[in-house]
Structure formats: structure tokens, C-alpha cells
Write a protein that holds these residues in place. Structure first.
Motif, short mmCIF file in Angstrom:
data_model
loop_
_atom_site.label_atom_id
_atom_site.label_comp_id
_atom_site.label_asym_id
_atom_site.label_seq_id
_atom_site.Cartn_x
_atom_site.Cartn_y
_atom_site.Cartn_z
N VAL A 105 0.84 -1.20 0.00
CA VAL A 105 0.00 0.00 0.00
C VAL A 105 0.87 1.25 0.00
N PHE A 106 1.91 1.26 0.82
CA PHE A 106 2.78 2.43 0.92
C PHE A 106 3.47 2.75 -0.39
N THR A 107 3.71 1.76 -1.25
CA THR A 107 4.39 2.02 -2.51
C THR A 107 3.58 2.97 -3.39
N ALA A 108 2.27 2.92 -3.27
CA ALA A 108 1.42 3.86 -3.99
C ALA A 108 1.29 5.20 -3.27
N LEU A 109 1.30 5.14 -1.96
CA LEU A 109 0.94 6.29 -1.14
C LEU A 109 2.12 7.16 -0.74
N CYS A 110 3.26 6.54 -0.45
CA CYS A 110 4.37 7.25 0.18
C CYS A 110 5.67 7.07 -0.60
N ASP A 111 6.22 8.16 -1.10
CA ASP A 111 7.56 8.11 -1.66
C ASP A 111 8.57 7.84 -0.55
N ARG A 112 9.68 7.22 -0.92
CA ARG A 112 10.78 6.97 0.01
C ARG A 112 12.00 7.78 -0.42
N LEU A 113 12.96 7.88 0.45
CA LEU A 113 14.18 8.60 0.08
C LEU A 113 14.89 7.88 -1.06
N LEU A 114 14.94 6.54 -1.00
CA LEU A 114 15.54 5.74 -2.06
C LEU A 114 14.59 4.63 -2.45
N ASP A 115 14.69 4.17 -3.68
CA ASP A 115 13.94 3.00 -4.12
C ASP A 115 14.94 1.88 -4.40
N VAL A 116 14.41 0.66 -4.59
CA VAL A 116 15.23 -0.50 -4.89
C VAL A 116 14.87 -0.99 -6.29
N ALA A 117 15.86 -1.11 -7.14
CA ALA A 117 15.66 -1.58 -8.51
C ALA A 117 15.53 -3.10 -8.53
N PRO A 118 15.04 -3.67 -9.65
CA PRO A 118 14.92 -5.13 -9.73
C PRO A 118 16.23 -5.88 -9.50
N ARG A 174 -2.96 9.65 -3.51
CA ARG A 174 -3.37 10.07 -2.18
C ARG A 174 -4.55 9.22 -1.71
N LEU A 175 -4.61 8.97 -0.41
CA LEU A 175 -5.70 8.18 0.16
C LEU A 175 -6.98 8.99 0.17
N THR A 176 -8.07 8.40 -0.32
CA THR A 176 -9.38 9.06 -0.29
C THR A 176 -10.37 8.35 0.61
N ARG A 177 -10.18 7.05 0.82
CA ARG A 177 -11.15 6.31 1.63
C ARG A 177 -10.54 4.99 2.04
N ARG A 178 -10.81 4.59 3.28
CA ARG A 178 -10.46 3.25 3.71
C ARG A 178 -11.59 2.66 4.53
N VAL A 179 -11.99 1.44 4.18
CA VAL A 179 -12.96 0.68 4.94
C VAL A 179 -12.24 -0.60 5.37
N ALA A 180 -11.97 -0.72 6.66
CA ALA A 180 -11.20 -1.86 7.14
C ALA A 180 -11.84 -3.17 6.70
N GLN A 181 -10.99 -4.11 6.30
CA GLN A 181 -11.40 -5.43 5.83
C GLN A 181 -12.14 -5.41 4.50
N ASP A 182 -12.24 -4.24 3.86
CA ASP A 182 -13.02 -4.17 2.63
C ASP A 182 -12.26 -3.50 1.49
N ARG A 183 -11.75 -2.28 1.69
CA ARG A 183 -11.12 -1.59 0.57
C ARG A 183 -10.27 -0.42 1.03
N ILE A 184 -9.31 -0.09 0.16
CA ILE A 184 -8.52 1.13 0.29
C ILE A 184 -8.61 1.83 -1.06
N GLU A 185 -9.05 3.08 -1.07
CA GLU A 185 -9.22 3.82 -2.31
C GLU A 185 -8.24 4.99 -2.36
N MET A 186 -7.64 5.21 -3.52
CA MET A 186 -6.69 6.30 -3.72
C MET A 186 -6.96 6.95 -5.07
N GLU A 187 -6.49 8.18 -5.21
CA GLU A 187 -6.60 8.89 -6.47
C GLU A 187 -5.24 9.44 -6.87
N ARG A 188 -5.04 9.55 -8.17
CA ARG A 188 -3.79 10.05 -8.73
C ARG A 188 -3.55 11.49 -8.30
N VAL A 189 -2.28 11.81 -8.03
CA VAL A 189 -1.89 13.16 -7.66
C VAL A 189 -1.29 13.84 -8.89
#
Length: 492
Positions: free
Chosen positions: A44-57, A178-193
Motif C-alpha cells: 500500500v505504501f508504494t502507492a501512497l508514500c515516496d521513500r528517500l531511495l527505491d530498490v531496482a529489480p 493520495r488516500l481518499t477512503r479506507r474501509v477496514a477489511q473491505d477496501r482502500i481507495e486512492m486517487e492520482r496526484v
């Protein structure tokens, strides 16, 4: 069948062609990088939160929020240069001061489980808006790997000031969605920034993530067109999925491994002789063949066979039921009873059943208790367990593949294991970048903890993702995470 009908009904509403619908293997527990401890939260965080560094394949580090980095002062200082076009979802500027606030929180906040990872950091200094220095008490080779994971995820200081330890209820990061909605055990919704620095390469408008612990349900919904992408296709389903023209399978050899860990303080198998007997009752190759279609890699170590930090001299012992029974008699417990906590996943359930059958031949009375992943972790962290399953998604640095579990201060040390010699070997390994020297220290640690057996590693994964046919731009990675840059849904 009830699961299938319920999930099909929940997903029946049509989705826009610009909406990427993802089936997750579990429901995240908490969406705060400071407190996070499960693999699915990293997805989930990969969509939501940038990191200082990423890891390549290839497991090398590549820029994300930091565009450049350099070691100074004999490895006691890391200089980071930040991108100029980063911005948080609430509009707050992403600058060196924001990074400092986050790193200081990870280092000191009572709720943070990142403190052990950042213990060598003595200070974070802002040089200017785009430059900061991370000061260390001693050289610490794993730091780059640490900053490519949750300790490198930077949240909005404005949101942190408003929410504090409750930031997980409303995480405000700087990722492509960005996170727009979360329903525990059901869904996490996000929209493009649209303002994201990499927005030109983000081609879907919305993401809906649906937790579906049952791999059969995830695959059914992919085949029926209700999902576009699923993680962790079960080994038993891979061959059939490859024959299905409606979907495609992407795969990668994983740095992730499956283990079980023991409550060495108060669990039923706290006597090390019982743990040795249990390992001798197991045959990892049979587990792989019977429960995993032979697709995974049997292993007793945090690094897979052939990896630089795998030690061939420390091979898993051959199955020896007679010796296992003798150890149980020696311990005065010829028929020890214990409970194994297992996540509510058909794959792990089948693995557990094979283990149960093997252990019974040695005299163990093993009960299987299936729990939702977050509940299983909570039980383990509270010490209310005997033995528990534990997946580790793997890290680019060897320290991150074992010390977090085994070190006395490791944030995943739910076994309550303490060994000064092991801790000293880990400390020495972190203080050098010389591979031969590091390898010697990690082997010394392994010789000790593998003899004590606070945990057993069973196998390394191969990641299998299911995608709608003609989806393009998906980048399989050994860390099992989904990167969204370049990903495109099929037309129509």
C-alpha cells in the motif's frame, strides 16, 4: 463457496477504465510507516508514500525523494540531496526540514518501531532546503537499505503536527496517489496526484485495493474481470493461470522467505531441545513439493541458495525422526503439545497441514490456529503464542534480512531471544562495507542462532502476480512490491 459469492457481489459494480483494481493477500493493520510491521502495508505504501531511495529489480538503490547520496567522514555521515519538485498531498513543501522531522520521529517517538533500525543515527542536520546530513555514531552499511523502506517514507509535517501518533488514520505522504477512503477489511481507495513529480508516468486515475486472504477468491475475481491485478497467486494455481488467455502471470525470484518463530520465553517449545526435535521432524523439500508445487526454494537461511550471504556449510539437517523422538524423551516430553498460529491463507494452511503430519510422526501434538494476519501479529507481539508463521519480504542488505528478527533489540524479535555473541557479530558486520568481512560476521551469527533456533526458515518464495491480459508496464521485482510508474491498463 460463500466467500466466492460474497466477494463477487462486492466487486460487481463496474469500474472506470482508469481505475486499477488490485487484490491484496491481507488487510493492512496500520498505515503509519513508524508503526508498520507487515508486508501488505509495504504494498500500500508504494502507492501512497515516496521513500528517500527505491530498490531496482537488481537490488541496487535508485533515486526517489533523494536524487543523490554520498558517504563522508569515513562512513559516519551520509549526505542526501533532495529533489526540487517533491510536494506532500496537503500542499506542504517537501524539503530537508520535513525529512529531518520524519527521521527524528522514527528515531524517538514512543510508537515508532523504526527506532532500532535508526539507532546508529546521532543527529540529522539541515544544510539547506535540498541538503541534509545524517550523522552516525559509527559506520553503518545497512543505512541505505533502511532508507529505502519505511524509515525512508516521509510524511507531511503539517499532518504529523495535527494528528501525531494517529497519523495512520489519515496518512499524508508524497507518493503518486493520495488516500481518499479506507474501509477496514473491505477496501482502500486512492486517487492520482496530478502534481506528483512523476505524474507523467502514472497512467491510472484511481486505485482500489481489496484485501482477499483467499488466493482462490483473488484469482476468480481476476478471471471474471472484477480485478485487474492480484498479488501472490498460489503455487497450485500458477499452471492453470498460465493457460488462461484472459490473464498473464508475471514472476520474480524473491528475496522474501517464509519462517516460523518460537516464543522462547513462555511458549510450549521454549526448551531448545524441543525446537531441535521439531526441525528434525521436518523435510523442507517435501513441504515444497507437496504444498507448493515445487515452485519455491527450500532454504534454512535468510539468503537463498546461491546468494552472496548464503552459507553452504550451514545446510539444513536431514529429516531424522528417530533423533527427534530421542530429543523429546531427553527433554522429558515425549508428546509435547503446542499451537501454531497460521495466517488465513490457503497456501500457508496447506504448508501447516504438511508440517503437522510430519511433526506427529516424531510425537508432537500440533494444533493449527488460523487468524487474520494483523491479529496473528498482535498475538505474537503480546507474547500470547507458542509458535507462529512469519513471512519476511526481504531487503537489499543482508542485515535487514535477519538482524531485525534475531538481534536483542530487533523490532521483529517476537521470540524474546537474547544472545550477546549474536548481537556483537551483527554490530561488527554493520560497521564495514567489505563484503568478505561482513560475510564472516554474518556466518558467525548464523552458526549461533541456527543452533539456538528461535526461528526456522522454511523456504524462499517466488513471487507470482496475476494481471489482466494486455496490461503493460508491470515491473516484477524481487521485493514483491508493485511499482505504478509506467503501468497501463488494457484499452477498452
Amino acid at each position: 463457496m460463500r466467500w466466492l459469492l460474497v466477494c463477487a457481489a462486492l466487486l460487481a459494480a463496474p469500474a472506470s477504465a482508469q481505475t486499477l483494481r488490485i487484490g491484496l493477500g491481507a488487510d493492512p493493520n496500520v498505515l503509519d510507516p513508524a508503526r508498520s510491521g507487515s508486508f501488505v502495508e509495504r504494498v500500500v505504501f508504494t502507492a501512497l508514500c515516496d521513500r528517500l531511495l527505491d530498490v531496482a529489480p537488481d537490488l541496487s538503490f535508485r533515486p526517489e525523494l533523494a536524487t543523490a547520496w554520498a558517504w563522508e567522514d569515513g562512513g559516519r555521515t551520509l549526505r542526501l540531496t533532495l529533489r526540487t519538485d517533491g510536494r506532500f498531498h496537503d500542499g506542504t513543501a517537501l524539503d530537508a526540514e520535513a525529512v529531518k522531522i520524519n527521521l527524528d520521529r522514527y528515531r524517538s517517538a514512543p510508537e515508532s518501531v523504526r527506532r532500532a533500525e535508526l539507532r546508529p543515527v546521532t543527529a540529522v542536520e539541515v544544510v539547506d532546503a535540498r541538503t541534509l546530513l545524517i550523522r552516525l555514531s559509527q559506520p553503518h552499511a545497512p543505512l541505505l537499505s533502511v532508507l529505502s523502506d519505511r524509515a525512508g517514507m516521509i510524511l507531511s509535517p503539517t499532518a504529523l503536527a495535527r494528528l501525531g501518533a494517529r497519523i495512520g488514520e489519515e496518512p499524508v505522504c508524497s507518493g503518486p496517489f493520495r488516500l481518499t477512503r479506507r474501509v477496514a477489511q473491505d477496501r482502500i481507495e486512492m486517487e492520482r496526484v496530478p502534481e506528483h513529480w512523476n505524474a507523467a508516468n502514472i497512467h491510472v486515475q484511481r486505485i482500489i485495493m481489496r484485501p482477499m486472504p483467499d488466493s482462490t477468491v483473488r484469482l476468480l475475481n481476476l478471471r471474471s474481470g472484477q480485478l485487474d491485478l492480484i498479488e501472490r497467486v498460489a503455487p497450485a494455481d500458477v499452471a492453470g493461470a498460465r493457460r488462461d488467455a484472459r490473464i498473464a502471470i508475471a514472476e520474480s525470484t524473491a528475496i522474501a522467505y517464509q519462517g516460523i518463530y518460537f516464543n522462547t520465553e513462555s511458549g510450549a517449545l521454549r526448551d531448545p531441545r524441543l525446537r531441535e526435535a521439531f526441525e528434525l521432524s521436518m523435510d523442507r523439500a517435501v513441504i515444497n513439493r507437496v504444498a507448493l508445487e515445487g515452485l519455491f526454494v527450500p532454504s534454512n537461511q535468510p539468503e537463498a541458495p546461491g546468494a552472496p550471504y548464503h552459507f553452504a556449510a550451514l545446510a539444513a539437517p536431514a529429516r531424522n525422526v528417530a533423533r527427534a523422538r530421542a530429543l523429546l524423551r531427553e527433554a522429558g516430553q515425549p508428546n509435547p503439545a503446542f499451537t501454531l498460529l497460521v495466517p488465513n491463507s490457503p497456501v500457508e494452511a496447506q504448508v501447516a497441514e504438511v508440517m503437522q503430519s510430519m511433526a506427529a510422526e516424531a510425537g508432537f501434538q500440533m494444533r493449527i490456529e488460523t487468524l487474520e494476519s494483523a491479529a496473528m501479529v498482535a498475538r505474537a507481539e503480546a507474547g500470547r503464542y507458542d509458535v507462529s508463521f512469519g513471512i519476511w519480504s526481504g531487503r537489499a542488505d543482508p542485515d535487514g534480512n535477519i538482524a531485525l528478527w534475531i538481534a536483542s533489540d530487533g523490532f521483529l524479535n517476537r521470540m524474546f531471544y537474547r544472545n550477546a555473541a549474536v548481537d556483537a557479530a551483527f554490530t561488527a558486520a554493520r560497521q564495514t562495507t567489505d563484503m568478505a568481512a561482513r560475510r564472516g560476521f554474518y556466518q558467525a551469527a548464523a552458526e549461533q542462532w541456527m543452533a539456538d533456533r528461535p526461528m526456522l526458515i522454511l523456504y524462499h518464495y517466488r513471487w507470482f502476480w496475476g494481471l489482466r491480459a494486455r496490461m503493460t508496464g508491470f515491473e516484477p521485482s524481487p521485493d514483491g512490491l508493485i511499482r505504478f510508474s509506467g503501468l497501463r491498463l488494457p484499452p477498452g
